[in-house]
Design an enzyme around this catalytic site. Structure first.
Site, mmCIF file in Angstrom:
data_model
loop_
_atom_site.group_PDB
_atom_site.id
_atom_site.type_symbol
_atom_site.label_atom_id
_atom_site.label_comp_id
_atom_site.label_asym_id
_atom_site.label_seq_id
_atom_site.Cartn_x
_atom_site.Cartn_y
_atom_site.Cartn_z
ATOM 1 C CB CYS A 41 54.524 85.929 29.321
ATOM 2 S SG CYS A 41 55.277 84.586 28.513
ATOM 3 C CG ASP A 43 59.654 86.846 27.447
ATOM 4 O OD1 ASP A 43 60.691 87.875 28.069
ATOM 5 O OD2 ASP A 43 59.684 86.672 26.348
ATOM 6 N NE ARG A 45 62.014 88.835 25.335
ATOM 7 C CZ ARG A 45 61.824 87.876 24.199
ATOM 8 N NH1 ARG A 45 62.290 88.155 22.931
ATOM 9 N NH2 ARG A 45 60.842 87.489 24.103
ATOM 10 C CG HIS A 97 54.733 89.009 25.223
ATOM 11 N ND1 HIS A 97 55.642 88.498 24.851
ATOM 12 C CD2 HIS A 97 54.647 87.599 25.917
ATOM 13 C CE1 HIS A 97 56.398 87.758 24.814
ATOM 14 N NE2 HIS A 97 55.900 86.878 26.353
ATOM 15 C CB CYS A 100 55.016 84.858 23.075
ATOM 16 S SG CYS A 100 53.992 84.016 25.037
HETATM 17 CO CO CO Z 1 55.913 84.570 26.751
#
Ligand code: CO
Length: 208
Positions: A41, A43, A45, A97, A100
């Site tokens: 992803c 993302d 993080r 994850h 998400c």
């Molecule tokens: Co995500």
């Protein structure tokens, strides 16, 4: 994060690399031979290399919203094709994850504009596994399970690609479904049984 700080950081990184190996960048520029294609992803993080403890050159990376591999998406299909048929990676990893935002958005009915068609891929995963998901009464638990099932279905999408099919016949290539837990930092192998999933759908997709 002050944007100009990045360049100071970059110089510090160069200095540190050269200090431990003066030829570091010369070697790096010669070519890449990664063993792993990582699909995760976007993302901020879930920083792929850092959480896996790998170095530049180790992993070919594709990140997009909610680690989705739509069959008609030329971007992800090209990444898979190049990694599998040219770089000859030994492993393809789809890593989702928990927490998400893409998966969360797909569970809600909000109009997200251009994102709607992307999120529809995740809603398709929900529809495929509706019987299992709908009986999970705890919403947080259902959300976590959808994250895992999305990884599973995207792995199936990877397995359906012509490049992976061909590679499977010629050499050892394994596909792995993983999930990253932001709350603990732990990376977990979902140990998805692709053989039984694939034998179920073989006839439909003519997977050999
Ligand atoms: Co995500």
């Amino acid at each position: 994060m002050e944007i100009n700080r990045i360049f100071t950081n970059n110089q510090a990184w160069i200095d540190q690399k050269i200090k431990s190996d003066p030829q570091y960048f010369e070697k790096l520029s010669k070519g890449q031979y990664p063993d792993i294609l990582y699909i995760g992803c976007s993302d901020s993080r879930v920083s792929a290399e850092e959480l896996m403890g790998v170095s530049p050159g180790d992993v070919f990376v594709l990140r997009n919203i909610a680690n989705v591999i739509p069959n008609s998406d030329i971007g992800s299909q090209s990444v898979i094709s190049y990694a599998v048929s040219y770089l000859k990676v030994k492993h393809v990893v789809v890593c989702g994850h928990y927490n998400c935002g893409g998966i969360k958005a797909a569970m809600e009915s909000a109009d997200m504009g251009i994102l709607n068609s992307w999120l529809r891929n995740i809603r398709d995963v929900y529809r495929l596994h509706r019987a299992e998901l709908d009986v999970i009464t705890d919403e947080e638990e259902r959300y976590r399970r959808l994250v895992e099932l999305n990884v599973q279905e995207q792995c199936v999408n990877v397995l359906k690609t012509a490049d992976v099919q061909r590679a499977n016949k010629e050499r050892n290539l394994s596909v792995h479904g993983w999930v990253f837990d932001l709350k603990t930092g732990q990376l977990r192998d979902l140990k998805i049984d692709f053989n039984s999933i694939l034998s179920d759908i073989k006839k439909i997709y003519k997977i050999v």
